[in-house]
Scaffold this motif. Structure first.
Motif, short mmCIF file in Angstrom:
data_model
loop_
_atom_site.label_atom_id
_atom_site.label_comp_id
_atom_site.label_asym_id
_atom_site.label_seq_id
_atom_site.Cartn_x
_atom_site.Cartn_y
_atom_site.Cartn_z
N PRO A 261 0.64 -1.24 -0.18
CA PRO A 261 -0.40 -0.37 0.00
C PRO A 261 1.35 1.59 0.10
CG PRO A 261 0.29 -1.07 2.27
CD PRO A 261 1.02 -1.67 1.31
N VAL A 262 0.34 2.41 -0.60
CA VAL A 262 1.18 3.47 -0.80
C VAL A 262 -0.05 4.45 -0.23
CG1 VAL A 262 2.08 5.14 -1.91
CG2 VAL A 262 2.62 2.94 -2.53
N VAL A 263 0.00 5.22 0.92
CA VAL A 263 -1.32 6.16 1.19
C VAL A 263 -0.35 7.57 1.52
CG1 VAL A 263 -2.53 6.76 3.50
CG2 VAL A 263 -1.70 4.88 2.91
N ILE A 264 -0.80 8.73 0.71
CA ILE A 264 -0.66 10.05 0.32
C ILE A 264 -1.82 11.34 1.82
CG2 ILE A 264 0.20 11.72 -0.86
CD1 ILE A 264 2.39 9.29 -0.88
N ASP A 265 -1.34 12.06 2.15
CA ASP A 265 -1.72 12.25 2.16
C ASP A 265 -1.78 13.90 1.90
OD1 ASP A 265 -0.47 14.25 5.12
OD2 ASP A 265 0.63 12.57 5.02
N ASP A 266 -3.31 14.47 2.51
CA ASP A 266 -3.00 16.35 1.84
C ASP A 266 -3.57 16.56 3.46
OD1 ASP A 266 -3.51 19.05 1.44
OD2 ASP A 266 -4.39 19.44 -0.62
N ALA A 267 -2.80 17.09 3.98
CA ALA A 267 -3.00 17.43 6.12
C ALA A 267 -3.86 18.67 5.57
CB ALA A 267 -2.05 18.01 6.60
N LEU A 268 -3.70 19.74 4.61
CA LEU A 268 -4.34 20.95 4.66
C LEU A 268 -5.96 20.36 3.24
CD1 LEU A 268 -2.09 23.45 3.85
CD2 LEU A 268 -3.04 22.89 6.43
N GLY A 269 -5.93 19.38 2.79
CA GLY A 269 -7.34 19.14 2.62
C GLY A 269 -8.91 19.42 3.21
N SER A 270 -9.13 19.60 2.46
CA SER A 270 -10.87 20.40 3.31
C SER A 270 -11.98 20.49 2.58
CB SER A 270 -10.77 21.50 3.92
OG SER A 270 -10.75 22.85 3.44
N GLY A 271 -13.27 20.67 2.05
CA GLY A 271 -14.40 21.03 1.69
C GLY A 271 -14.46 20.27 0.41
N THR A 272 -14.45 20.21 -0.15
CA THR A 272 -14.28 19.41 -1.61
C THR A 272 -12.88 18.78 -2.00
OG1 THR A 272 -14.57 21.16 -3.51
CG2 THR A 272 -16.55 19.69 -2.38
N LYS A 273 -12.12 18.79 -1.68
CA LYS A 273 -10.70 18.40 -1.53
C LYS A 273 -9.94 17.17 -1.28
CE LYS A 273 -9.22 22.79 -3.50
NZ LYS A 273 -10.15 23.35 -4.80
N TYR A 274 -9.95 16.64 -1.64
CA TYR A 274 -9.22 15.29 -1.21
C TYR A 274 -8.59 15.32 -0.27
CZ TYR A 274 -12.19 13.20 -5.16
OH TYR A 274 -13.35 13.38 -6.11
N ASP A 275 -8.76 14.87 0.63
CA ASP A 275 -7.93 14.40 2.00
C ASP A 275 -6.18 13.47 1.13
OD1 ASP A 275 -8.87 15.90 4.36
OD2 ASP A 275 -10.96 14.75 3.36
N ALA A 276 -6.52 12.50 0.65
CA ALA A 276 -5.96 11.16 0.86
C ALA A 276 -5.97 10.66 -0.56
CB ALA A 276 -6.04 10.24 1.60
N LEU A 277 -5.17 9.71 -0.93
CA LEU A 277 -4.64 9.17 -2.08
C LEU A 277 -3.86 7.89 -2.00
CD1 LEU A 277 -4.36 9.00 -5.05
CD2 LEU A 277 -1.95 9.65 -5.19
#
Length: 180
Positions: A108-124
């Protein structure tokens, strides 16, 4: 009794959302499954191009090297067509910068966008290794909070524990999904 039939497309996206909700990520209400294929180049070349883009503070050359196709979707707040239309804005640059790693690394590969909020995706998340030249990944969204807010509400956990839990959850899904 466990379902022995592999899940596909939208059904798999709903199962992903429900699975993450049951495993401590109650706010995740959207999953967009994407299929990533390599258009041109090799890992070193692509990583170099993405690093150059980052240093120049420009958008990474995703379309030059990868083709990304939405494959399945589930959401409590928008349709598949709405998610496809918004992918250019909601698939954030922080997540796009990691596409070479997502494509080339073993799952598994887990990438996060810690600032993602609203409709923005938080993780890939990449849950299975590449098959037939494709990587299957999942964009996850908690529209009411970012991962930083999630961390704030789970003070007993540190970032590595949260990301480790996401990896374990993603790995457990792999055997139940047929996303090709």
């Amino acid at each position: 009794m466990k379902n022995t039939h592999p899940l596909q497309g939208n059904e798999a996206a709903e199962r992903i959302v429900r699975f993450f909700q049951a495993n401590g990520f109650a706010g995740i209400t959207e999953a967009l499954i994407i299929r990533i294929s390599l258009k041109a180049g090799h890992r070193a070349e692509i990583e170099s191009a993405f690093e150059d883009a980052h240093e120049q503070e420009i958008t990474p050359p995703v379309r030059q090297y990868f083709e990304i196709k939405p494959f399945g979707h589930f959401s409590d707040f928008r349709s598949f067509d709405e998610a496809k239309s918004a992918i250019q804005t909601d698939f954030t640059e922080a997540l796009r910068m990691e596409l070479p790693r997502v494509f080339f690394d073993k799952a598994p590969v887990v990438i996060d966008d810690a600032l993602g909020s609203g409709t923005k995706y938080d993780a890939l998340i990449k849950i299975t290794d590449n098959v037939d030249g494709y990587a299957i990944a999942i964009l996850l969204n908690d529209p009411d909070a970012s991962f930083l807010e999630y961390l704030g509400t789970h003070r007993a956990n540190d970032w590595q524990q949260i990301m480790g839990k996401l990896e374990i959850t993603a790995s457990s899904l792999a055997s139940e999904m047929n996303l090709l």
